[in-house]
Design a protein around this motif. Structure first.
Motif, PDB file in Angstrom:
ATOM      1  N   LEU A 149       0.837  -1.196   0.000  1.00  0.00           N
ATOM      2  CA  LEU A 149       0.000   0.000   0.000  1.00  0.00           C
ATOM      3  C   LEU A 149       0.874   1.249   0.000  1.00  0.00           C
ATOM      4  CD1 LEU A 149      -2.742  -1.040   2.585  1.00  0.00           C
ATOM      5  CD2 LEU A 149      -3.037  -0.771   0.113  1.00  0.00           C
ATOM      6  N   PRO A 150       0.425   2.335  -0.622  1.00  0.00           N
ATOM      7  CA  PRO A 150       1.212   3.576  -0.627  1.00  0.00           C
ATOM      8  C   PRO A 150       1.190   4.234   0.740  1.00  0.00           C
ATOM      9  CG  PRO A 150      -0.885   3.927  -1.714  1.00  0.00           C
ATOM     10  CD  PRO A 150      -0.814   2.458  -1.427  1.00  0.00           C
ATOM     11  N   SER A 151       2.152   5.102   0.978  1.00  0.00           N
ATOM     12  CA  SER A 151       2.229   5.818   2.251  1.00  0.00           C
ATOM     13  C   SER A 151       1.387   7.089   2.243  1.00  0.00           C
ATOM     14  CB  SER A 151       3.679   6.184   2.570  1.00  0.00           C
ATOM     15  OG  SER A 151       4.200   7.030   1.552  1.00  0.00           O
ATOM     16  N   ASP A 152       0.980   7.550   1.061  1.00  0.00           N
ATOM     17  CA  ASP A 152       0.277   8.824   0.902  1.00  0.00           C
ATOM     18  C   ASP A 152      -1.202   8.575   0.610  1.00  0.00           C
ATOM     19  OD1 ASP A 152       0.520  11.893   0.293  1.00  0.00           O
ATOM     20  OD2 ASP A 152      -0.615  11.036  -1.374  1.00  0.00           O
ATOM     21  N   ILE A 153      -2.077   9.357   1.222  1.00  0.00           N
ATOM     22  CA  ILE A 153      -3.510   9.114   1.077  1.00  0.00           C
ATOM     23  C   ILE A 153      -4.004   9.364  -0.343  1.00  0.00           C
ATOM     24  CG2 ILE A 153      -4.253  11.429   1.757  1.00  0.00           C
ATOM     25  CD1 ILE A 153      -6.561  10.010   3.320  1.00  0.00           C
ATOM     26  N   THR A 154      -3.436  10.338  -1.034  1.00  0.00           N
ATOM     27  CA  THR A 154      -3.866  10.595  -2.410  1.00  0.00           C
ATOM     28  C   THR A 154      -3.570   9.391  -3.301  1.00  0.00           C
ATOM     29  OG1 THR A 154      -3.469  12.957  -2.108  1.00  0.00           O
ATOM     30  CG2 THR A 154      -3.680  12.172  -4.361  1.00  0.00           C
ATOM     31  N   GLN A 155      -2.396   8.788  -3.124  1.00  0.00           N
ATOM     32  CA  GLN A 155      -2.051   7.594  -3.891  1.00  0.00           C
ATOM     33  C   GLN A 155      -2.955   6.424  -3.521  1.00  0.00           C
ATOM     34  OE1 GLN A 155       2.125   6.914  -3.249  1.00  0.00           O
ATOM     35  NE2 GLN A 155       2.687   8.983  -3.899  1.00  0.00           N
ATOM     36  N   LEU A 156      -3.330   6.342  -2.242  1.00  0.00           N
ATOM     37  CA  LEU A 156      -4.251   5.285  -1.817  1.00  0.00           C
ATOM     38  C   LEU A 156      -5.613   5.467  -2.472  1.00  0.00           C
ATOM     39  CD1 LEU A 156      -4.957   2.864   0.058  1.00  0.00           C
ATOM     40  CD2 LEU A 156      -5.644   4.570   1.773  1.00  0.00           C
ATOM     41  N   LEU A 157      -6.124   6.692  -2.482  1.00  0.00           N
ATOM     42  CA  LEU A 157      -7.432   6.941  -3.091  1.00  0.00           C
ATOM     43  C   LEU A 157      -7.407   6.640  -4.584  1.00  0.00           C
ATOM     44  CD1 LEU A 157      -8.455  10.280  -1.313  1.00  0.00           C
ATOM     45  CD2 LEU A 157      -9.046   7.924  -0.684  1.00  0.00           C
ATOM     46  N   ALA A 158      -6.260   6.846  -5.223  1.00  0.00           N
ATOM     47  CA  ALA A 158      -6.142   6.584  -6.658  1.00  0.00           C
ATOM     48  C   ALA A 158      -6.272   5.098  -6.977  1.00  0.00           C
ATOM     49  CB  ALA A 158      -4.818   7.114  -7.185  1.00  0.00           C
ATOM     50  N   LEU A 159      -6.072   4.242  -5.982  1.00  0.00           N
ATOM     51  CA  LEU A 159      -6.229   2.793  -6.188  1.00  0.00           C
ATOM     52  C   LEU A 159      -7.696   2.376  -6.211  1.00  0.00           C
ATOM     53  CD1 LEU A 159      -3.397   1.402  -3.863  1.00  0.00           C
ATOM     54  CD2 LEU A 159      -3.337   1.721  -6.354  1.00  0.00           C
ATOM     55  N   GLY A 160      -8.585   3.275  -5.862  1.00  0.00           N
ATOM     56  CA  GLY A 160     -10.015   2.999  -5.935  1.00  0.00           C
ATOM     57  C   GLY A 160     -10.485   2.029  -4.872  1.00  0.00           C
ATOM     58  N   HIS A 161     -11.572   1.335  -5.177  1.00  0.00           N
ATOM     59  CA  HIS A 161     -12.188   0.420  -4.211  1.00  0.00           C
ATOM     60  C   HIS A 161     -11.228  -0.697  -3.812  1.00  0.00           C
ATOM     61  CE1 HIS A 161     -16.021   2.392  -4.452  1.00  0.00           C
ATOM     62  NE2 HIS A 161     -16.117   2.195  -5.754  1.00  0.00           N
ATOM     63  N   ASP A 162     -10.402  -1.139  -4.728  1.00  0.00           N
ATOM     64  CA  ASP A 162      -9.450  -2.205  -4.405  1.00  0.00           C
ATOM     65  C   ASP A 162      -8.468  -1.745  -3.343  1.00  0.00           C
ATOM     66  OD1 ASP A 162      -8.100  -4.846  -4.960  1.00  0.00           O
ATOM     67  OD2 ASP A 162      -6.470  -3.479  -5.504  1.00  0.00           O
ATOM     68  N   GLY A 163      -7.965  -0.520  -3.471  1.00  0.00           N
ATOM     69  CA  GLY A 163      -7.045  -0.002  -2.481  1.00  0.00           C
ATOM     70  C   GLY A 163      -7.672   0.110  -1.111  1.00  0.00           C
ATOM     71  N   LEU A 164      -8.913   0.594  -1.044  1.00  0.00           N
ATOM     72  CA  LEU A 164      -9.594   0.709   0.241  1.00  0.00           C
ATOM     73  C   LEU A 164      -9.912  -0.662   0.822  1.00  0.00           C
ATOM     74  CD1 LEU A 164     -11.981   3.732  -0.462  1.00  0.00           C
ATOM     75  CD2 LEU A 164      -9.812   3.728   0.778  1.00  0.00           C
ATOM     76  N   ARG A 165     -10.222  -1.625  -0.037  1.00  0.00           N
ATOM     77  CA  ARG A 165     -10.459  -2.996   0.447  1.00  0.00           C
ATOM     78  C   ARG A 165      -9.186  -3.565   1.067  1.00  0.00           C
ATOM     79  NH1 ARG A 165      -9.059  -7.689  -1.282  1.00  0.00           N
ATOM     80  NH2 ARG A 165      -8.247  -6.816  -3.242  1.00  0.00           N
ATOM     81  N   ARG A 166      -8.059  -3.379   0.390  1.00  0.00           N
ATOM     82  CA  ARG A 166      -6.784  -3.860   0.924  1.00  0.00           C
ATOM     83  C   ARG A 166      -6.411  -3.136   2.209  1.00  0.00           C
ATOM     84  NH1 ARG A 166      -3.430  -2.649  -4.177  1.00  0.00           N
ATOM     85  NH2 ARG A 166      -1.671  -2.859  -2.716  1.00  0.00           N
ATOM     86  N   ALA A 167      -6.741  -1.852   2.263  1.00  0.00           N
ATOM     87  CA  ALA A 167      -6.470  -1.091   3.484  1.00  0.00           C
ATOM     88  C   ALA A 167      -7.275  -1.625   4.661  1.00  0.00           C
ATOM     89  CB  ALA A 167      -6.782   0.382   3.254  1.00  0.00           C
TER      90      ALA A 167
END
Length: 287
Positions: free
Chosen positions: A33-51
Motif C-alpha cells: 500500500l502507498p504511504s500517501d492518502i492521495t495515492q491510496l485513493l487513486a487505487l479505488g475500491h481495491d485499495g480501500l479494500r486492501r487497506a
C-alpha cells in the motif's frame, strides 16, 4: 473506514483509525500500500479494500505520538461553493442561485484539526463557515449526475474561513484572496469513506465558538447536492483523486448577524457533522 494523515520524517503518511481511537499505519501493515492518502485513493475500491484488511493485523499507534495533518495534505484542487444552503441564502437576503457558485482556495490555506486559524493583519472581518467537504477518489470529466457518487472517496469536516472585508469590499470582490489567507481552510480530523456514509444528504451540521452554537442546520438544506456539484464542476475540468469540494455553509455566519460577529484571538471554533466528526481549531492573531 476512517482515515487520517500524519507527519513523519519522510513526509505525510496515511493511517486508519481503530474503534478505540488508535491508528494503524497502512503501509507498515501492508507494504504494497502507498504511504500517501492521495495515492491510496487513486487505487479505488481495491485499495480501500486492501487497506481494510491491513488494519486487522497492523500495529496500533497512540494518537498522542503523532502530529495530525489535514486528511488530504496536498490536494491538486480545492473547490468551494457559495450560497448553497437555502436557509443561508434567505439570511443573506439573496435568491438561491440557478447554478452552483464556484470559487477556490489555495492549498496553503489548509490546516489540520488543532492547528490555529490565524487572523491576518490585513483583515478586520474574519468569519467562519461550517462545511461538509467531499473528497474525490475516482478521476473523471463530464461525469453524469447519476454516476457522480461513484467518484466520491469519502467525507470530512471543513471550515471555510473568510475575510469579509476582502471578499465583499475590495474592487471587484476578492473572493479568491479573501478566502485563501494561510490557515483559512481547516480540514479534518478524519476522512470517513463513502461506504460508511452512502447518503450525506441529511446530516446535522453545526458550528460553535467557545461552546456557543452559531450554526445549526442539516445537509438536506443544500440547494445543489453532492452529485449535482460533481457533475457540474466536471463539465469544466477533470477531477483528480484527493480533490476537495467544500460544499457550502448553513445560516448563522458572522457577517449576517446583528451586530456582526467576527473571530477574535483566543476563540475556539468547532465544526461538527453527524457521523463524520468534530473539527476543532483555536484562533490566534498574526504576529
Amino acid at each position: 473506514m476512517r482515515l487520517i494523515s500524519y507527519a513523519s520524517a519522510s513526509g505525510p503518511r496515511v493511517a486508519a483509525v481503530l474503534p478505540n481511537g488508535f491508528y494503524v499505519d497502512l503501509q507498515q501493515a501492508d507494504s504494497s500500500l502507498p504511504s500517501d492518502i492521495t495515492q491510496l485513493l487513486a487505487l479505488g475500491h481495491d485499495g480501500l479494500r486492501r487497506a481494510a484488511l491491513a488494519v486487522t493485523h497492523g500495529q496500533a499507534i497512540n494518537p498522542a505520538e503523532v502530529q495530525l495533518l489535514p486528511p488530504v495534505p496536498r490536494p491538486e484542487k480545492i473547490f468551494c461553493i457559495g450560497l448553497n444552503y437555502a436557509d443561508h441564502a434567505r439570511e443573506t437576503g439573496k435568491q438561491p442561485p440557478p447554478e452552483p457558485v464556484v470559487f477556490n482556495k489555495f492549498v496553503t490555506a489548509l490546516r489540520a484539526a488543532g492547528e490555529p486559524i490565524v487572523l491576518p493583519r490585513l483583515s478586520e472581518k474574519v468569519d467562519y463557515e461550517a462545511e461538509l467537504v467531499v473528497v474525490i477518489g475516482k478521476p473523471g470529466r463530464h461525469i453524469p449526475k447519476q454516476q457522480a457518487l461513484e467518484h466520491v472517496a469519502g467525507y470530512t469536516c471543513g471550515n471555510d474561513i473568510s475575510a469579509r472585508d476582502w471578499q465583499n469590499h475590495k474592487p471587484g470582490g476578492q473572493w479568491l484572496l479573501g478566502k485563501s489567507f494561510d490557515s483559512f481552510a481547516p480540514l479534518g480530523p478524519e476522512l470517513v469513506t463513502a461506504d460508511e456514509l452512502p447518503d450525506a444528504g441529511n446530516l446535522q451540521i453545526s458550528l460553535r465558538i467557545n461552546g456557543h452554537t452559531m450554526q445549526d442546520s442539516r445537509t438536506s438544506q443544500l440547494i445543489f447536492g453532492v452529485a449535482d456539484l460533481i457533475s457540474y464542476i466536471s463539465g469544466v475540468c477533470t477531477f483528480s483523486p484527493g480533490d476537495l469540494i467544500y460544499t457550502g455553509t448553513p445560516p448563522g455566519v458572522g457577517f449576517a448577524r446583528k451586530p456582526p460577529v467576527y473571530l477574535q484571538p483566543g476563540d475556539v471554533v468547532e465544526v461538527e457533522i453527524e457521523r463524520i466528526g468534530k473539527l476543532r481549531n483555536p484562533v490566534v492573531a498574526e504576529r
